[in-house]
Design a protein around this motif. Structure first.
Motif, short mmCIF file in Angstrom:
data_model
loop_
_atom_site.label_atom_id
_atom_site.label_comp_id
_atom_site.label_asym_id
_atom_site.label_seq_id
_atom_site.Cartn_x
_atom_site.Cartn_y
_atom_site.Cartn_z
N MET A 1 -36.84 23.81 28.83
CA MET A 1 -35.92 22.91 28.14
C MET A 1 -36.36 22.76 26.56
O MET A 1 -37.41 22.82 26.18
N GLU A 2 -35.10 22.76 25.62
CA GLU A 2 -35.13 22.69 24.50
C GLU A 2 -35.83 21.48 24.11
O GLU A 2 -35.50 20.40 24.81
N PHE A 3 -36.63 21.27 22.96
CA PHE A 3 -37.10 20.25 22.49
C PHE A 3 -36.43 18.77 22.55
O PHE A 3 -36.70 17.64 23.16
N PHE A 4 -35.27 18.98 21.87
CA PHE A 4 -34.43 17.72 21.64
C PHE A 4 -33.70 17.16 22.95
O PHE A 4 -33.11 16.32 23.15
N GLU A 5 -33.50 18.39 23.82
CA GLU A 5 -32.79 18.13 25.24
C GLU A 5 -34.01 17.19 26.01
O GLU A 5 -33.66 16.47 26.80
N VAL A 6 -35.37 17.61 26.01
CA VAL A 6 -36.43 16.88 26.73
C VAL A 6 -36.17 15.55 26.22
O VAL A 6 -36.35 14.51 27.06
N LEU A 7 -36.07 15.11 25.01
CA LEU A 7 -36.15 13.93 24.26
C LEU A 7 -35.10 13.14 24.65
O LEU A 7 -35.18 12.25 25.27
N LYS A 8 -33.62 13.87 24.86
CA LYS A 8 -32.63 13.14 25.41
C LYS A 8 -32.74 12.92 27.04
O LYS A 8 -32.33 11.93 27.59
N ALA A 9 -33.53 13.60 27.62
CA ALA A 9 -33.50 13.61 29.17
C ALA A 9 -34.33 12.52 29.64
O ALA A 9 -34.40 12.24 30.70
N ARG A 10 -35.47 12.25 28.67
CA ARG A 10 -36.47 11.49 29.28
C ARG A 10 -36.01 9.99 29.53
O ARG A 10 -35.48 9.47 28.49
N GLN A 11 -36.12 9.48 30.66
CA GLN A 11 -35.76 8.09 30.81
C GLN A 11 -36.86 7.53 31.74
O GLN A 11 -37.59 8.09 32.51
N SER A 12 -36.83 6.24 31.63
CA SER A 12 -37.92 5.51 32.69
C SER A 12 -37.61 5.71 34.21
O SER A 12 -36.24 5.02 34.21
N VAL A 13 -38.16 6.15 34.99
CA VAL A 13 -37.93 6.08 36.57
C VAL A 13 -38.80 4.98 37.10
O VAL A 13 -39.85 5.38 37.11
N ARG A 14 -38.06 4.55 38.08
CA ARG A 14 -38.89 3.55 38.73
C ARG A 14 -38.59 3.66 40.13
O ARG A 14 -38.72 2.65 40.99
N ALA A 15 -38.09 4.78 40.78
CA ALA A 15 -38.27 4.95 41.98
C ALA A 15 -38.41 6.72 42.23
O ALA A 15 -37.97 7.26 41.66
N PHE A 16 -39.30 7.16 43.05
CA PHE A 16 -39.98 8.38 43.19
C PHE A 16 -39.53 8.82 44.52
O PHE A 16 -39.92 8.26 45.52
N ALA A 17 -39.13 10.15 44.71
CA ALA A 17 -39.02 10.89 45.74
C ALA A 17 -40.51 11.15 46.36
O ALA A 17 -41.42 11.13 45.62
N PRO A 18 -40.79 11.44 47.78
CA PRO A 18 -41.85 11.67 48.42
C PRO A 18 -42.61 13.12 47.91
O PRO A 18 -43.77 13.29 48.08
N SER A 19 -41.87 13.65 47.69
CA SER A 19 -41.98 15.28 47.11
C SER A 19 -43.25 15.24 46.22
O SER A 19 -43.14 14.73 45.21
N PRO A 20 -44.17 16.10 46.57
CA PRO A 20 -45.35 16.19 45.85
C PRO A 20 -45.14 16.91 44.14
O PRO A 20 -44.14 17.69 44.17
#
Ligand code: FMN
Length: 172
Positions: A1-20
């Protein structure tokens, strides 16, 4: 991912799938953290890697019952190592630089995880002594942030930010 896309994509997530989390991705995240800048390059931080369910549950309890933490396959506990910085920078190193070193390393890990398609949330609300006990931290190591990492099981609404002209104070 391009750096500024990474910044935009990051969000706090508080529910996780069981996949390792794949080991290569975890390795890349830890390497990213290791590359973070630090005061005098003293790297006055330590990272505790937690995967065991019982330890993640203990961390979740220590984090004021934020149980989503225990859902994530991996949790990293970023800690300041004040004595490492104090040797050169005295009180400022112990009080400030070591905490900043740990904070920047955690930020690098968080952004690396995002770039790899993983989700995180920065956890700062916890009882220091309870985190110490959960992970078995030595007395001179200060927990700064817990970073659960995993695949998102939710897509949170974007959060707002203060306007730039309120945050930025141009001094002329
Ligand atoms: C220092 C710090 C402490 C935080 N502590 C917690 C926490 O204990 N629990 C939690 O769910 N989120 C915590 N967060 C996440 C923030 O709530 C979140 O970053 C903020 O609401 C902005 O949302 P976003 O990350 O989705 O952009 C913390 C973030 C920071 C930087």
């Amino acid at each position: 991912m391009e750096f500024f896309e990474v910044l935009k994509a990051r969000q706090s997530v508080r529910a996780f799938a069981p996949s390792p989390v794949e080991e290569e991705k975890l390795g890349a995240i830890l390497e990213a953290a290791r590359g973070a800048p630090s005061a005098g390059n003293l790297q006055a931080y330590e990272i505790y890697l937690v995967k065991a369910d019982r330890l993640k549950r203990a961390l979740a309890r220590a984090a004021l019952d934020q149980y989503f933490l225990a859902q994530a396959p991996v949790a990293l506990v970023f800690c300041a190592h004040p004595a490492r910085s104090e040797r050169r920078y005295k009180e400022r190193g112990a009080r400030l630089y070591s905490v900043q070193d740990a904070t920047i390393a955690c930020t690098y890990a968080m952004l690396a995880a995002t770039a790899l398609g993983l989700a995180t949330v920065w956890i700062g609300a916890f009882n220091d002594a309870a985190v110490r006990r959960a992970v078995g931290l030595p007395e001179d190591i200060l927990p700064v942030a817990i970073l659960p990492i995993g695949y998102a099981a939710e897509k949170p609404e974007p959060t707002s930010r203060r306007p730039l002209d309120e945050v930025v104070h141009t001094v002329e």
